[in-house]
Write an enzyme that holds these catalytic residues in place. Structure first.
Site, mmCIF file in Angstrom:
data_model
loop_
_atom_site.group_PDB
_atom_site.id
_atom_site.type_symbol
_atom_site.label_atom_id
_atom_site.label_comp_id
_atom_site.label_asym_id
_atom_site.label_seq_id
_atom_site.Cartn_x
_atom_site.Cartn_y
_atom_site.Cartn_z
ATOM 1 N N ARG A 262 0.833 -1.200 0.000
ATOM 2 C CA ARG A 262 0.000 0.000 0.000
ATOM 3 C C ARG A 262 0.869 1.252 0.000
ATOM 4 O O ARG A 262 1.812 1.360 0.784
ATOM 5 C CB ARG A 262 -0.930 0.009 1.222
ATOM 6 C CG ARG A 262 -1.870 -1.185 1.238
ATOM 7 C CD ARG A 262 -2.882 -1.127 2.354
ATOM 8 N NE ARG A 262 -3.674 -2.347 2.384
ATOM 9 C CZ ARG A 262 -4.628 -2.623 3.265
ATOM 10 N NH1 ARG A 262 -4.911 -1.725 4.206
ATOM 11 N NH2 ARG A 262 -5.296 -3.758 3.233
ATOM 12 N N ARG A 277 1.773 1.189 10.348
ATOM 13 C CA ARG A 277 1.343 1.552 8.990
ATOM 14 C C ARG A 277 2.534 1.431 8.042
ATOM 15 O O ARG A 277 3.385 2.315 7.989
ATOM 16 C CB ARG A 277 0.772 2.971 8.989
ATOM 17 C CG ARG A 277 -0.080 3.303 7.769
ATOM 18 C CD ARG A 277 -0.699 4.681 7.905
ATOM 19 N NE ARG A 277 -1.586 4.782 9.042
ATOM 20 C CZ ARG A 277 -2.873 4.426 9.037
ATOM 21 N NH1 ARG A 277 -3.402 3.946 7.935
ATOM 22 N NH2 ARG A 277 -3.605 4.546 10.124
ATOM 23 N N GLU A 349 -6.768 -0.884 15.666
ATOM 24 C CA GLU A 349 -7.348 -1.845 14.728
ATOM 25 C C GLU A 349 -6.351 -2.939 14.356
ATOM 26 O O GLU A 349 -5.199 -2.668 14.038
ATOM 27 C CB GLU A 349 -7.801 -1.128 13.457
ATOM 28 C CG GLU A 349 -8.391 -2.067 12.414
ATOM 29 C CD GLU A 349 -8.474 -1.452 11.028
ATOM 30 O OE1 GLU A 349 -8.541 -2.221 10.063
ATOM 31 O OE2 GLU A 349 -8.445 -0.204 10.919
ATOM 32 N N SER A 352 -10.545 -6.044 10.262
ATOM 33 C CA SER A 352 -11.763 -5.385 9.806
ATOM 34 C C SER A 352 -12.553 -6.394 8.995
ATOM 35 O O SER A 352 -12.043 -6.952 8.021
ATOM 36 C CB SER A 352 -11.421 -4.156 8.957
ATOM 37 O OG SER A 352 -12.567 -3.392 8.685
ATOM 38 N N ARG A 391 0.670 -6.635 12.715
ATOM 39 C CA ARG A 391 0.056 -6.020 13.896
ATOM 40 C C ARG A 391 -0.137 -7.033 15.017
ATOM 41 O O ARG A 391 -0.043 -6.697 16.200
ATOM 42 C CB ARG A 391 -1.277 -5.360 13.515
ATOM 43 C CG ARG A 391 -1.087 -4.133 12.625
ATOM 44 C CD ARG A 391 -2.306 -3.257 12.578
ATOM 45 N NE ARG A 391 -2.073 -2.085 11.739
ATOM 46 C CZ ARG A 391 -2.908 -1.062 11.603
ATOM 47 N NH1 ARG A 391 -4.044 -1.061 12.273
ATOM 48 N NH2 ARG A 391 -2.622 -0.038 10.825
#
Length: 425
Positions: A262, A277, A349, A352, A391
């Site tokens: 990403r 991130r 988070e 999801s 994560r």
């Protein structure tokens, strides 16, 4: 992708759904394009019908030797040919324009999704576990990893730039162990089929899962115009594309462990420290492809599968129902799992899980046929992290750290770690 017929039948409900997303009403402009498209199609159809009738008359005129009538009719056919070409071009133009507009509009929230602008308006559904009370000041994962000599951001930046990391030794193995544990759990207990999918995909695949055209700046593209996947959701969901599936073969449940890429174009300055991130990270993804009436229950099932991962890792977490303004583009309902991070004193988070309804299936032309029925229907698609291994790694490090900087390995991971109980410098 939205169904223009549904917008035509209830434009007010469509605009109300957009308002929950913080968007202006769009039904009027969409319906105007639709009306122009249908008018052009009707004009084309009428001209084609008239041309076919004239063709029969031409045959009769030729058979009777009526040359004047034959020439007159041929002139009419030539005129209709021009009408057909113009009407066809107009219909294609309006259809392409309409589809471009529809493709840029996000899915509509379900009726009971809380209205809100951002994460501050999300609602907690439930929690699990109690954050640990430390007898010492807990370190964050960066200090822990660098203290162990097993996490190197500096060298990774020299090689690749910011937002990359090199894991070594026990931490590299721990991340691998997490992935193997999650895959074994999802395939062995939750009924998912493991897939090793392509990591590069075409435009059509990205469009099908709604990354294109809106989010191109968040993606990486190769020199031959393919895209590096931002999530395994893309290839896994597209396994159902351009096909009519039999109801007996549903549901389809897939899982994969892949790198994800990403650009993080919209996150400048956010979470610049550590592994929160990254431009490249690993994730175990879950995808379900189900009949329409099963998707609500499937979302609960999928969320439970992700929760089981965190429970077995002994990581406190909470489940959040996202508000209308915080959901992803393709989702109509989303649950986020947020894991406790001691160094930040808050939940972040880690998974999801979203129900997209038939939104992606329409873009992919993925359908199914109910037993005893001839007309196929669009499938419903769901996706969820099960979970992000990077994560999960940092969450395990922070929640299971010791005062000497070592990491206690959760019991469930020890078989994947050769029986080791700790990671030490």
């Amino acid at each position: 992708m939205h169904d223009i017929k549904l917008i035509r039948d209830n434009p007010e409900a469509f605009d109300q759904g957009l308002a929950l997303r913080g968007l202006e009403p769009q039904s009027a402009s969409l319906l105007e394009l639709d009306a122009n498209r249908r008018e052009a199609l009707t004009k084309h159809q009428d001209a084609e019908t008239e041309r076919n009738a004239l063709s029969k008359q031409i045959g009769k005129a030729k058979a009777t030797g009526d040359e004047d009538e034959f020439n007159r009719l041929r002139g009419e056919v030539d005129r209709l040919k021009t009408v057909l070409e113009e009407a066809g071009q107009q219909a294609r133009h309006f259809e392409e324009t309409l589809n471009q507009h529809l493709a840029a509009i996000p899915n509509l929230p379900e009726h009971d999704v809380p209205a809100g602008a951002d994460e501050a308006d999300n609602e907690e559904v439930r929690g699990w576990g109690t954050p640990r009370e430390f007898s010492f000041k807990p370190k964050d994962h960066v200090d822990l990893g660098e203290g162990l000599g097993l996490m190197d951001f500096e060298k990774a930046a020299e090689i690749s730039g910011a937002r990359f990391v090199a894991l070594k030794g026990g931490l590299a193995r721990l991340e691998r162990a997490l992935a193997h544990f999650m895959l074994d759990l999802h395939t062995g207990e939750h009924g998912y089929t493991e897939v090793s999918p392509p990591l590069m995909v075409r435009d059509e695949a990205m469009f099908g899962t709604s990354q294109l055209p809106k989010f191109a700046e968040d993606l990486f593209r190769t020199t031959d115009h393919r895209w590096l996947i931002p999530t395994a959701e893309v290839p896994l969901t597209n396994l159902a594309r351009d096909a009519i599936h039999e109801e007996a073969n549903l549901p389809m449940r897939f899982t994969a462990h892949t790198p994800c890429f990403r650009a993080e174009a919209g996150s400048a300055g956010r979470d610049t420290r550590g592994m929160i991130r990254m431009h490249q990270f690993n994730k175990v993804e879950m995808v379900s492809i189900v009949p329409a009436e099963q998707s609500a229950d499937e979302l609960d099932r999928m969320t439970g599968a992700a929760e089981r991962v965190l429970q077995l890792l002994e990581l406190p977490y909470r489940v959040m129902l996202l508000c209308s303004g915080d959901m992803g583009f393709a989702a109509k309902r989303t649950y986020d799992l947020e894991v406790w991070l001691p160094s930040q004193g808050t939940y972040r988070e880690i998974s999801s899980c979203s129900n997209c309804g038939d939104f992606q299936a329409r873009r992919m032309n993925a359908r199914y046929r109910k037993a005893g029925e001839k007309r196929p229907q669009f499938l419903h698609t769901l996706n969820g992290s099960g979970v992000a291994t990077g994560r999960a790694l940092l969450a395990v490090m922070e929640n299971h750290q010791n005062d000497d900087g070592s990491i206690t390995i959760p019991d469930v991971l020890r078989p994947y770690m050769g029986g080791a109980e700790r990671i030490e410098a």
